[in-house]
Design an enzyme around this catalytic site. Structure first.
Site: not given
Length: 172
Positions: A137-140
């Protein structure tokens, strides 16, 4: 035998990740460094009412395989089954991360607007900071409104590495 939370690791090119699974789902894929690791592990034990043991599981093995593919640019999305433990608001914010396409970034304000809460950028940023399923889950991919990198559980160097990897700037 009572089921336990299984904890494994994955050594990525930009830092070690802790992977936790329970009953066929991934509950954690998060950086081994930082302030929130211990609190995330304690929350898992408390919520699932069991202890954490080191080992591996089919879900951890799948996550390790898909992470390896991601870091070698052979994978852009993940199919590891996961379960999110958090408030309703946190789960909504974390789930929305899967809508940010590989190699792209959006601001916290844009993420808040997409969620129908344009005044909640700070709350969205705080929820992203507690994301227990990093990379998958790409919070970056969420950055400041000025396009600058802001806080990240794995550190700003890891965030820059992930964005550079997705944009093709990292030599493999």
């Amino acid at each position: 035998m009572e089921e336990k939370i299984i904890r494994g690791t994955y050594d990525s090119p930009c830092g070690q990740l802790i992977l936790c699974s329970y009953k066929g789902k991934l509950y954690m894929c998060d950086w081994a460094v930082g302030k929130k690791v211990d609190s995330t592990l304690r929350r898992l034990e408390k919520t699932l009412k069991t202890e954490i043991v080191d080992g591996t599981s089919p879900v951890i093995a799948l996550a390790q395989k898909q992470l390896k593919e991601y870091f070698s640019r052979q994978r852009r999305s993940f199919s590891v089954p996961y379960k999110l433990i958090g408030t309703d608001f946190q789960r909504m914010v974390w789930s929305s991360l899967s809508n940010i396409h590989y190699g792209r970034t959006i601001s916290y304000g844009e993420q808040a607007r997409r969620l129908g809460m344009p005044q909640s950028a700070r709350a969205v940023a705080n929820a992203n900071g507690a994301n227990p399923i990093s990379i998958l889950l790409p919070c970056h991919r969420v950055v400041g409104s000025d396009k600058k990198l802001t806080g990240y559980g794995g550190g700003l160097d890891a965030k820059r590495f992930l964005l550079d990897l997705e944009q093709g700037h990292v030599r493999l």
